[in-house]
Write a protein that holds these residues in place. Structure first.
Motif, mmCIF file in Angstrom:
data_model
loop_
_atom_site.group_PDB
_atom_site.id
_atom_site.type_symbol
_atom_site.label_atom_id
_atom_site.label_comp_id
_atom_site.label_asym_id
_atom_site.label_seq_id
_atom_site.Cartn_x
_atom_site.Cartn_y
_atom_site.Cartn_z
ATOM 1 N N GLY A 188 -12.593 11.292 12.397
ATOM 2 C CA GLY A 188 -12.049 12.588 12.521
ATOM 3 C C GLY A 188 -11.638 13.068 13.656
ATOM 4 N N ARG A 189 -12.648 12.811 14.825
ATOM 5 C CA ARG A 189 -12.330 13.105 16.096
ATOM 6 C C ARG A 189 -11.067 12.348 16.726
ATOM 7 N N LYS A 190 -11.121 11.144 16.345
ATOM 8 C CA LYS A 190 -10.099 10.395 16.812
ATOM 9 C C LYS A 190 -8.807 10.703 16.242
ATOM 10 N N ALA A 191 -8.730 10.767 15.154
ATOM 11 C CA ALA A 191 -7.357 11.239 14.505
ATOM 12 C C ALA A 191 -6.735 12.640 14.660
ATOM 13 N N LEU A 192 -7.869 13.529 14.639
ATOM 14 C CA LEU A 192 -7.281 14.959 14.908
ATOM 15 C C LEU A 192 -6.934 15.038 16.389
ATOM 16 N N GLY A 193 -7.720 14.538 17.369
ATOM 17 C CA GLY A 193 -7.625 14.665 18.737
ATOM 18 C C GLY A 193 -6.286 13.797 19.055
#
Ligand code: SF4
Length: 328
Positions: A240-245
């Motif tokens: 989620g962090r990688k995708a959203l950021g």
């Protein structure tokens, strides 16, 4: 004779294979990777796995079946966390148990837990346990781990320079693009983006249409983290962090002409993250955004039509619009 370690070509194979391969080989093991995904492997996985599982987990079962009678061990790490203060999808933590429950007569399963949430030493601890299957010498295992990390660092550096991971992983030459007009970011789990059967060769089709592809793996983590830091709440899922950021960073980049999010049917993480990304990037820029859902019944004609329509629309905007929405 070298012991044969089977590595199923599914899930985090598409991220960590260069690391795992080097590590096992340094310890004298012979690596056997399951075959490229085929309809049979997918059908076998779907039949053997519980109905409620997501497509990549079903497929992973098919790859285990493809390997199980030709190896001494099957490597199914129990991944709890692969980064500090973050978790990954719980299906990874229960994967060895799911596989054992669904598939009988397995060879020995190497199911060591990898938990780097509190410290990166968690990965080394897991490596020492895995290495224990092949050597009693801790110093040899540490050396194998260090060499594997060096090899993995080279691989990630190649990807950061714009290589689609399956090329350096399978020693494939980069294909020259005929005309490189559009930059399209493709966001999704590595096992959806780089398994060419599952996504029906989506990346190659985009490249053949003159698209320059950007994936999350090509972005610098510091930039991704910086963009994720602007959220009201910390994202504690690694993906989620990688995708959203990554999506926020790509949406800000005026050179990015469109974003495609590839999700798996039955994935709780994707259903949440794809929606959040769409809402967030809409506030940044009116960049064309499309979600493609993969499942075991996805038809290639439907996928091609959607891809072609998206490329046409993005291409039209590239030629005719500056920065206003399709609604004017
Ligand atoms: S993140 Fe989604 S696709 Fe990946 S294993 Fe978990 S449920 Fe399946």
């Amino acid at each position: 004779m070298a012991k044969k370690v089977g590595i199923p070509r599914g899930l985090f194979y598409y991220q960590f294979y260069p690391l795992w391969k080097k590590f096992f080989e340094e310890l004298g093991a012979e690596i056997v990777v399951s075959d490229n995904t085929t309809k049979k492997i997918l059908d076998d996985g779907t039949k053997s796995c519980v109905d409620q599982a997501c497509l990549p987990v079903k497929l992973f079962h098919g790859h285990v079946l493809n390997l199980k009678d030709r190896v001494d061990y099957i490597f199914i790490p129990r991944l709890t966390s692969i980064s500090a203060k973050e978790y990954i999808c719980p299906k990874f933590g229960g994967l060895p148990d799911m596989v054992r429950h669904s598939i009988k007569d397995l060879p020995a399963v190497i199911d060591v837990e990898v938990n780097a949430r509190q410290s990166p030493k968690g990965a080394l601890k897991a490596a020492i346990q895995v290495g224990g299957y092949f050597s009693d010498n801790i110093s040899d295992i540490r050396k194998a781990y260090n060499k594997a990390m060096e090899s993995y660092t080279c691989f990630t550096a190649q990807v950061k320079q714009g290589e689609i991971p399956f090329r350096p992983m399978h020693k494939e030459q980069k294909k020259g693009l005929k005309s490189k007009k559009l930059n399209i970011a493709v966001i999704g789990h590595v096992y959806n983006l780089y398994d060419e059967y599952v996504n029906m060769n989506m990346l190659r089709k985009l490249e053949d249409s003159g698209v320059n592809i950007i994936t999350l793996d090509m972005l610098e983590s510091s930039v991704v983290n910086q963009h994720c830091g602007t959220l009201e709440k910390r994202m504690f899922w690694n993906f989620g962090r990688k995708a959203l950021g990554g999506a926020l960073c790509l949406a800000e980049d005026k050179n990015i002409d469109g974003i495609i999010y590839v999700m798996s049917f039955g994935c709780g993480v994707d259903s949440f993250v794809s929606d959040l990304i769409e809402r967030k990037i809409r506030r940044v820029r009116d960049v064309p955004f499309m979600v493609l859902t993969l499942d075991e019944h996805s038809g290639e004609a439907g996928m091609d039509t959607r891809l072609e329509a998206f490329i046409d629309m993005v291409g039209w905007r590239y030629k005719n619009e500056t920065d206003f929405s399709a609604h004017g």
